[in-house]
Motif scaffolding. Structure first.
Motif, PDB file in Angstrom:
ATOM      1  N   THR A  75       0.863  -1.182   0.000  1.00 11.04           N
ATOM      2  CA  THR A  75       0.000   0.000   0.000  1.00 11.04           C
ATOM      3  C   THR A  75       0.899   1.232   0.000  1.00 11.04           C
ATOM      4  O   THR A  75       2.087   1.146   0.350  1.00 11.04           O
ATOM      5  CB  THR A  75      -0.902   0.047   1.248  1.00 11.04           C
ATOM      6  OG1 THR A  75      -0.079   0.124   2.418  1.00 11.04           O
ATOM      7  CG2 THR A  75      -1.798  -1.177   1.341  1.00 11.04           C
ATOM      8  N   PRO A  76       0.362   2.385  -0.368  1.00 10.18           N
ATOM      9  CA  PRO A  76       1.196   3.594  -0.319  1.00 10.18           C
ATOM     10  C   PRO A  76       1.764   3.854   1.075  1.00 10.18           C
ATOM     11  O   PRO A  76       2.883   4.355   1.212  1.00 10.18           O
ATOM     12  CB  PRO A  76       0.229   4.700  -0.754  1.00 10.18           C
ATOM     13  CG  PRO A  76      -0.783   4.009  -1.607  1.00 10.18           C
ATOM     14  CD  PRO A  76      -0.964   2.656  -0.974  1.00 10.18           C
ATOM     15  N   THR A 111      -1.867  -6.091  -3.889  1.00 11.32           N
ATOM     16  CA  THR A 111      -2.316  -4.790  -3.414  1.00 11.32           C
ATOM     17  C   THR A 111      -3.623  -4.933  -2.651  1.00 11.32           C
ATOM     18  O   THR A 111      -4.374  -5.901  -2.826  1.00 11.32           O
ATOM     19  CB  THR A 111      -2.519  -3.800  -4.579  1.00 11.32           C
ATOM     20  OG1 THR A 111      -3.596  -4.267  -5.417  1.00 11.32           O
ATOM     21  CG2 THR A 111      -1.254  -3.668  -5.403  1.00 11.32           C
ATOM     22  N   GLU A 150      -6.518   2.543  -2.350  1.00  8.43           N
ATOM     23  CA  GLU A 150      -5.528   3.181  -3.222  1.00  8.43           C
ATOM     24  C   GLU A 150      -4.752   2.155  -4.048  1.00  8.43           C
ATOM     25  O   GLU A 150      -3.588   2.363  -4.381  1.00  8.43           O
ATOM     26  CB  GLU A 150      -4.566   4.012  -2.362  1.00  8.43           C
ATOM     27  CG  GLU A 150      -5.269   5.143  -1.624  1.00  8.43           C
ATOM     28  CD  GLU A 150      -4.356   5.840  -0.632  1.00  8.43           C
ATOM     29  OE1 GLU A 150      -3.713   5.132   0.172  1.00  8.43           O
ATOM     30  OE2 GLU A 150      -4.276   7.073  -0.683  1.00  8.43           O
ATOM     31  N   GLN A 151      -5.399   1.069  -4.431  1.00 12.17           N
ATOM     32  CA  GLN A 151      -4.717   0.047  -5.221  1.00 12.17           C
ATOM     33  C   GLN A 151      -4.135   0.611  -6.520  1.00 12.17           C
ATOM     34  O   GLN A 151      -3.022   0.268  -6.909  1.00 12.17           O
ATOM     35  CB  GLN A 151      -5.692  -1.081  -5.573  1.00 12.17           C
ATOM     36  CG  GLN A 151      -6.074  -1.991  -4.429  1.00 12.17           C
ATOM     37  CD  GLN A 151      -6.842  -3.200  -4.927  1.00 12.17           C
ATOM     38  OE1 GLN A 151      -6.339  -4.309  -4.968  1.00 12.17           O
ATOM     39  NE2 GLN A 151      -8.095  -2.971  -5.318  1.00 12.17           N
ATOM     40  N   GLY A 152      -4.895   1.459  -7.183  1.00 14.32           N
ATOM     41  CA  GLY A 152      -4.421   2.014  -8.447  1.00 14.32           C
ATOM     42  C   GLY A 152      -3.122   2.772  -8.285  1.00 14.32           C
ATOM     43  O   GLY A 152      -2.210   2.645  -9.102  1.00 14.32           O
ATOM     44  N   GLU A 153      -3.022   3.585  -7.233  1.00 11.74           N
ATOM     45  CA  GLU A 153      -1.796   4.333  -6.974  1.00 11.74           C
ATOM     46  C   GLU A 153      -0.616   3.391  -6.749  1.00 11.74           C
ATOM     47  O   GLU A 153       0.485   3.616  -7.270  1.00 11.74           O
ATOM     48  CB  GLU A 153      -1.995   5.229  -5.748  1.00 11.74           C
ATOM     49  CG  GLU A 153      -0.755   6.020  -5.348  1.00 11.74           C
ATOM     50  CD  GLU A 153      -0.953   6.825  -4.080  1.00 11.74           C
ATOM     51  OE1 GLU A 153       0.063   7.199  -3.461  1.00 11.74           O
ATOM     52  OE2 GLU A 153      -2.115   7.075  -3.700  1.00 11.74           O
ATOM     53  N   THR A 154      -0.842   2.325  -5.991  1.00  8.86           N
ATOM     54  CA  THR A 154       0.219   1.360  -5.718  1.00  8.86           C
ATOM     55  C   THR A 154       0.685   0.688  -6.995  1.00  8.86           C
ATOM     56  O   THR A 154       1.889   0.530  -7.236  1.00  8.86           O
ATOM     57  CB  THR A 154      -0.268   0.304  -4.717  1.00  8.86           C
ATOM     58  OG1 THR A 154      -0.724   0.941  -3.523  1.00  8.86           O
ATOM     59  CG2 THR A 154       0.839  -0.670  -4.372  1.00  8.86           C
ATOM     60  N   ARG A 166       0.460   1.707 -10.147  1.00  8.01           N
ATOM     61  CA  ARG A 166       1.181   2.624 -11.033  1.00  8.01           C
ATOM     62  C   ARG A 166       2.575   2.930 -10.495  1.00  8.01           C
ATOM     63  O   ARG A 166       3.531   3.064 -11.261  1.00  8.01           O
ATOM     64  CB  ARG A 166       0.368   3.906 -11.230  1.00  8.01           C
ATOM     65  CG  ARG A 166      -0.914   3.679 -12.038  1.00  8.01           C
ATOM     66  CD  ARG A 166      -1.632   4.982 -12.352  1.00  8.01           C
ATOM     67  NE  ARG A 166      -2.761   4.763 -13.246  1.00  8.01           N
ATOM     68  CZ  ARG A 166      -4.030   4.716 -12.852  1.00  8.01           C
ATOM     69  NH1 ARG A 166      -4.338   4.885 -11.564  1.00  8.01           N
ATOM     70  NH2 ARG A 166      -4.997   4.503 -13.720  1.00  8.01           N
ATOM     71  N   ARG A 167       2.688   3.044  -9.186  1.00  7.16           N
ATOM     72  CA  ARG A 167       4.005   3.260  -8.599  1.00  7.16           C
ATOM     73  C   ARG A 167       4.925   2.078  -8.889  1.00  7.16           C
ATOM     74  O   ARG A 167       6.098   2.245  -9.246  1.00  7.16           O
ATOM     75  CB  ARG A 167       3.856   3.460  -7.083  1.00  7.16           C
ATOM     76  CG  ARG A 167       5.182   3.605  -6.358  1.00  7.16           C
ATOM     77  CD  ARG A 167       5.875   4.929  -6.705  1.00  7.16           C
ATOM     78  NE  ARG A 167       7.235   4.936  -6.194  1.00  7.16           N
ATOM     79  CZ  ARG A 167       7.568   5.176  -4.926  1.00  7.16           C
ATOM     80  NH1 ARG A 167       6.599   5.428  -4.047  1.00  7.16           N
ATOM     81  NH2 ARG A 167       8.816   5.188  -4.545  1.00  7.16           N
ATOM     82  N   ALA A 199      -5.769   0.934 -13.669  1.00  3.41           N
ATOM     83  CA  ALA A 199      -4.348   0.656 -13.438  1.00  3.41           C
ATOM     84  C   ALA A 199      -3.991  -0.758 -13.859  1.00  3.41           C
ATOM     85  O   ALA A 199      -2.898  -1.006 -14.397  1.00  3.41           O
ATOM     86  CB  ALA A 199      -4.001   0.874 -11.966  1.00  3.41           C
TER      87      ALA A 199
END
Length: 336
Positions: free
Chosen positions: A155-156, A184, A188-192, A194-195, A224
Motif C-alpha cells: 500500500t502507499p 495490493t 488506493e490500489q491504483g496508486e500502488t 502505477r508506482r 491501473a
C-alpha cells in the motif's frame, strides 16, 4: 504482445510476459491453510481445527484443481500451513517444476498459532529483516516449484516501494530466475500499481506481476490493471467474490447483488459463478483466483470458465461501491 478479448478469455495463456502459465481460473490457499479466515462461512467450510484433517482437505482441493485444469496455485507465508500443505502435495503428486505456476508471498507473519479466537491472526512487516527471514522459509518449502514471489499487500502507506534495500534484494532474486510481483489492497490500489510499474532495477522493470482485488463491488483498480496488462505485466485477480459477500450461502436469501449477478451472466448456476465469470471476462485478467475451501465450491467456481462469452463486463457498473466503504466493510469482517 496480442491482447485477448472476451471471446478467447478461456483459452490457455501466459501470465503477462513472464512465461509462467496462467488462467483462466487459479486457486488461492488463504482459506485452506488456517482454521480462521475472513471469508463469510469459512468456519463451516473448514469444519474443525484438526491439522491432519486440514491437510487432507487441502490435498483433496488441490487434486480437484489439477483435474479441472487449474495451473496456478497461490500461497503465502501468512496462510498458516498453506505452503507446507502445498509443498507436501507437490512432492507426493510428483508435480514437475514448470507444470504449474506456484506463487507465494512475504510481508505478513501468521501469529494465530492455529487458533480461530486469536487476538491477532497476522502481523504486517515489510522490512528488509522480514524479507530475509521469510524468503528462506518459502524457498525451503517451495524452492523447486516456486516461480513467482510477491510482496504481500503493498500500500502507499506501507513504505515498501520506497525501501531501496528491499527493492535491491528483490532484484537479486529476480536476477536469479524468480518472477517478482506484488499484491495490493485498500482503496488506493491504483496508486500502488502505477508506482510499482515505474520501479526499475538493472535497467528493467522490477515487477513482472501484480495481484489485486477486483470484483463487481470493487472495480476501482481496473484502469491501473489495464495499464499493467498493456505493459506485459501479469495480472492476477483476487477476492473476486468479495470474501464471500457475492456468494450465496445455503439457507440465505439472495440480495440485490446476488440477483443482479445472475441476471448479468446468462447460464450462471449461482451468483458466485457469475461473479467469477465477470472477473475472468475483464480484458486485463490473466488469471482469477478461486478461494474455495471445499472440493464442491471449487467445482462450482470452475463452471464460470464456460460462461465467459455470456458475461457482460459492463452489466454491473452500477453495483460498485465507494472504495473506502468497500474496504471498511472488508476490514470489519470477522475471522471465523
Amino acid at each position: 504482445m496480442r491482447r485477448s478479448g472476451p471471446q478467447d478469455r478461456a483459452l490457455p495463456r501466459r501470465l503477462g510476459d513472464t512465461g509462467l502459465r496462467a488462467g483462466p481460473l487459479g486457486l488461492g490457499m488463504a482459506a485452506l491453510g488456517r482454521p480462521g479466515y475472513i471469508t463469510i462461512g469459512h468456519a463451516v467450510d473448514f469444519a474443525g481445527t484438526d491439522p491432519a484433517a486440514a491437510a487432507r482437505r487441502a490435498y483433496a482441493v488441490l487434486d480437484e484443481a489439477r483435474a479441472l485444469g487449474v495451473v496456478h496455485i497461490d500461497a503465502a507465508r501468512s496462510y498458516g500451513r498453506a505452503e507446507q500443505f502445498l509443498a507436501g502435495w507437490l512432492t507426493e503428486r510428483a508435480i514437475v517444476p514448470g507444470e504449474m505456476t506456484i506463487s507465494s508471498k512475504w510481508g505478513y507473519t501468521y501469529t494465530a498459532d492455529w487458533r480461530v479466537d486469536a487476538e491477532r491472526h497476522e502481523v504486517k512487516d515489510h522490512t528488509p529483516a522480514a524479507l530475509e527471514r521469510q524468503w528462506p522459509e518459502s524457498r525451503a518449502l517451495l524452492g523447486r516449484w516456486l516461480g513467482l514471489y510477491q510482496i504481500h499487500s503493498a500500500t502507499p502507506g506501507s513504505g515498501v516501494l520506497d525501501d531501496a534495500t528491499v527493492l535491491d534484494r528483490l532484484a537479486s532474486l529476480r536476477d536469479g530466475g524468480l518472477v517478482i510481483g506484488l499484491t495490493t489492497s485498500g482503496p488506493e490500489q491504483g496508486e500502488t500499481i502505477r508506482r510499482a510499474l515505474g520501479i526499475r532495477r538493472g535497467g528493467r522493470r522490477l515487477f513482472g506481476a501484480v495481484q489485486a482485488t477486483w470484483n463487481p463491488l470493487e472495480t476501482s483498480a481496473a484502469p491501473a490493471l489495464a495499464e499493467a496488462h498493456a505493459e506485459g505485466v501479469g495480472v492476477i485477480v483476487k477476492e473476486a467474490l468479495a470474501n464471500g459477500r457475492l456468494a450465496l450461502r445455503p439457507g440465505s436469501a439472495p440480495g440485490p447483488h446476488h440477483r443482479a449477478l445472475v441476471a448479468a451472466v446468462p447460464g450462471a448456476a449461482d451468483p458466485a459463478q457469475a461473479a467469477l465469470a465477470l472477473a475472468m471476462a475483464q480484458p486485463f485478467a490473466d488469471v482469477v483466483l478461486s478461494g474455495a475451501a471445499t472440493v464442491e465450491h471449487l467445482r462450482d467456481n470452475a463452471g464460470a470458465t464456460g460462461l465467459l462469452r455470456a458475461a457482460d463486463p459492463r452489466a454491473l457498473d452500477a453495483a460498485a461501491e465507494d472504495p473506502g466503504d468497500y474496504w471498511a466493510t472488508r476490514a470489519a469482517l470477522p475471522w471465523n
